[in-house]
Enzyme design. Sequence first.
Site, PDB file in Angstrom:
ATOM      1  N   GLY A   1      69.018   2.702  50.716  1.00  0.00           N
ATOM      2  CA  GLY A   1      68.984   1.252  50.864  1.00  0.00           C
ATOM      3  C   GLY A   1      68.998   0.854  52.328  1.00  0.00           C
ATOM      4  O   GLY A   1      67.977   0.905  53.021  1.00  0.00           O
TER       5      GLY A   1
ATOM      6  N   SER B   1      74.731   4.583  49.711  1.00  0.00           N
ATOM      7  CA  SER B   1      75.280   4.791  51.054  1.00  0.00           C
ATOM      8  C   SER B   1      74.770   6.056  51.750  1.00  0.00           C
ATOM      9  O   SER B   1      75.522   6.721  52.467  1.00  0.00           O
ATOM     10  CB  SER B   1      76.809   4.796  51.002  1.00  0.00           C
ATOM     11  OG  SER B   1      77.284   3.526  50.610  1.00  0.00           O
TER      12      SER B   1
ATOM     13  N   ILE C   1      77.085   2.116  46.133  1.00  0.00           N
ATOM     14  CA  ILE C   1      75.985   1.349  46.737  1.00  0.00           C
ATOM     15  C   ILE C   1      76.548   0.293  47.694  1.00  0.00           C
ATOM     16  O   ILE C   1      77.384  -0.525  47.305  1.00  0.00           O
ATOM     17  CB  ILE C   1      75.122   0.678  45.646  1.00  0.00           C
ATOM     18  CG1 ILE C   1      74.448   1.749  44.780  1.00  0.00           C
ATOM     19  CG2 ILE C   1      74.092  -0.260  46.265  1.00  0.00           C
ATOM     20  CD1 ILE C   1      73.660   1.202  43.606  1.00  0.00           C
ATOM     21  N   GLY C   2      76.086   0.363  48.937  1.00  0.00           N
ATOM     22  CA  GLY C   2      76.477  -0.642  49.923  1.00  0.00           C
ATOM     23  C   GLY C   2      77.939  -0.596  50.331  1.00  0.00           C
ATOM     24  O   GLY C   2      78.472  -1.580  50.855  1.00  0.00           O
TER      25      GLY C   2
ATOM     26  N   LYS D   1      64.947  -3.561  49.436  1.00  0.00           N
ATOM     27  CA  LYS D   1      65.615  -4.678  48.747  1.00  0.00           C
ATOM     28  C   LYS D   1      65.027  -6.014  49.213  1.00  0.00           C
ATOM     29  O   LYS D   1      63.823  -6.108  49.349  1.00  0.00           O
ATOM     30  CB  LYS D   1      67.130  -4.581  48.931  1.00  0.00           C
ATOM     31  CG  LYS D   1      67.653  -3.210  48.459  1.00  0.00           C
ATOM     32  CD  LYS D   1      69.127  -3.161  48.258  1.00  0.00           C
ATOM     33  CE  LYS D   1      69.533  -1.764  47.765  1.00  0.00           C
ATOM     34  NZ  LYS D   1      70.966  -1.625  47.505  1.00  0.00           N
TER      35      LYS D   1
ATOM     36  N   GLU E   1      71.199  -3.324  40.695  1.00  0.00           N
ATOM     37  CA  GLU E   1      71.212  -4.746  41.052  1.00  0.00           C
ATOM     38  C   GLU E   1      70.376  -5.569  40.071  1.00  0.00           C
ATOM     39  O   GLU E   1      70.673  -6.735  39.820  1.00  0.00           O
ATOM     40  CB  GLU E   1      70.722  -4.916  42.504  1.00  0.00           C
ATOM     41  CG  GLU E   1      71.800  -4.456  43.485  1.00  0.00           C
ATOM     42  CD  GLU E   1      71.269  -3.849  44.770  1.00  0.00           C
ATOM     43  OE1 GLU E   1      70.088  -4.012  45.085  1.00  0.00           O
ATOM     44  OE2 GLU E   1      72.077  -3.175  45.460  1.00  0.00           O
TER      45      GLU E   1
ATOM     46  N   HIS F   1      67.174  -0.598  38.613  1.00  0.00           N
ATOM     47  CA  HIS F   1      68.152  -0.542  39.696  1.00  0.00           C
ATOM     48  C   HIS F   1      69.409  -1.298  39.251  1.00  0.00           C
ATOM     49  O   HIS F   1      69.309  -2.312  38.554  1.00  0.00           O
ATOM     50  CB  HIS F   1      67.569  -1.162  40.969  1.00  0.00           C
ATOM     51  CG  HIS F   1      68.415  -0.890  42.168  1.00  0.00           C
ATOM     52  ND1 HIS F   1      69.559  -1.615  42.432  1.00  0.00           N
ATOM     53  CD2 HIS F   1      68.315   0.046  43.130  1.00  0.00           C
ATOM     54  CE1 HIS F   1      70.114  -1.124  43.540  1.00  0.00           C
ATOM     55  NE2 HIS F   1      69.393  -0.122  43.981  1.00  0.00           N
TER      56      HIS F   1
ATOM     57  N   GLU G   1      72.527   6.770  41.001  1.00  0.00           N
ATOM     58  CA  GLU G   1      73.140   5.851  41.964  1.00  0.00           C
ATOM     59  C   GLU G   1      74.443   5.326  41.378  1.00  0.00           C
ATOM     60  O   GLU G   1      74.423   4.339  40.612  1.00  0.00           O
ATOM     61  CB  GLU G   1      72.208   4.663  42.230  1.00  0.00           C
ATOM     62  CG  GLU G   1      70.954   5.004  42.983  1.00  0.00           C
ATOM     63  CD  GLU G   1      70.452   3.831  43.831  1.00  0.00           C
ATOM     64  OE1 GLU G   1      70.187   4.041  45.011  1.00  0.00           O
ATOM     65  OE2 GLU G   1      70.363   2.701  43.329  1.00  0.00           O
TER      66      GLU G   1
ATOM     67  N   ASN H   1      64.368   1.847  49.681  1.00  0.00           N
ATOM     68  CA  ASN H   1      64.376   0.591  48.927  1.00  0.00           C
ATOM     69  C   ASN H   1      64.789  -0.511  49.890  1.00  0.00           C
ATOM     70  O   ASN H   1      65.962  -0.619  50.250  1.00  0.00           O
ATOM     71  CB  ASN H   1      65.378   0.725  47.766  1.00  0.00           C
ATOM     72  CG  ASN H   1      65.556  -0.567  46.992  1.00  0.00           C
ATOM     73  OD1 ASN H   1      64.823  -1.535  47.213  1.00  0.00           O
ATOM     74  ND2 ASN H   1      66.528  -0.587  46.090  1.00  0.00           N
TER      75      ASN H   1
HETATM   76  P1  13P Z   1      72.640   1.607  50.179  1.00  0.00           P
HETATM   77  O1  13P Z   1      71.944   2.833  50.737  1.00  0.00           O
HETATM   78  O2  13P Z   1      72.532   0.409  51.058  1.00  0.00           O
HETATM   79  O3  13P Z   1      74.032   1.909  49.737  1.00  0.00           O
HETATM   80  O4  13P Z   1      71.822   1.203  48.863  1.00  0.00           O
HETATM   81  C1  13P Z   1      71.537   2.164  47.940  1.00  0.00           C
HETATM   82  C2  13P Z   1      70.582   1.645  46.954  1.00  0.00           C
HETATM   83  O5  13P Z   1      70.915   0.790  46.155  1.00  0.00           O
HETATM   84  C3  13P Z   1      69.200   2.170  46.994  1.00  0.00           C
HETATM   85  O6  13P Z   1      68.467   1.754  45.889  1.00  0.00           O
END
Ligand code: 13P
Length: 260
Positions: A235, A214, A173-174, A11, A98, A96, A168, A9
């Site tokens: 991500g 992550s 995430i992130g 993003k 986000e 997602h 997720e 992804n």
């Molecule tokens: P990261 O791998 O940057 O943590 O993001 C995960 C994500 O949201 C994939 O859709």
Amino acid sequence: MARFLIVGNLKMNPLSREEVSQYLSVLQREMSGKKFEHAAGVLCPPALYLNEFSELPQGIAKGAQNVFWEKSGAYTGELSPVMLKNDGVEYVIVGHSERRQYGNEDDRIVREKAHAVLKALMVPIVCVGETGEERAQGETDRVLEHQVQAVFEGLSKLQAEKIILAYEPRWAIGTDTLPTTNEILQVKVLIRKLLAEMFDSQAAERVRVLYGGSVKSSFLGAVSWEAGMDGVLVGRESLFPYEIVKMLALFEEQALSLEA
Ligand code: 13P
């Protein structure tokens, strides 16, 4: 269908067509001479660049990051599932976190979108996961139950089996913070149980479940195959084509070792 799936992804990256073209040429170079039978890739760029992603190396499919639920009409700024399908898109990320957070998408919208993607003969990759706060309050199972049931409601078993779920956890995430293998495994067990209740055990086995949050190639085993997952949703690391190819190779190796 390949045993494992690696979904990148991208993003809101990269920022220019020049960078897109660099990314794609590095990807072609990294993939040249390699063939994976048990691991497949999907890359989901921003919609603006979908056309550039039409000539991907063999074994990597084109995906989208979002979609609208109506087929056509007066919906300024939206993308129809039929447009995506006609453009060669095979997979669409839906719900997602986000989009749930910044686009105010709730479970009802996520369901509408996932069902519209199925209707347009593409595969929805539906994201589910709890926030850090929900986790701290011991609400993970309840939140996941709600999210999973909402998406599968009203589908036939045949349609249900086509959906891919991506677990997720939002707090992962992130952040470079990860759940344990056991925590991921427990989520897999919960999802299986819910799907067996809604459909049957065969459908529960067939729905593929990915882990996202992550992910790096250095610990794929712990967040994926050791936790009973069918792949990963990546991500940041998907911005490096060699990482994607490395993950494909590691999953291929794992699939072959399972066969041996
Ligand atoms: P990261 O791998 O940057 O943590 O993001 C995960 C994500 O949201 C994939 O859709």
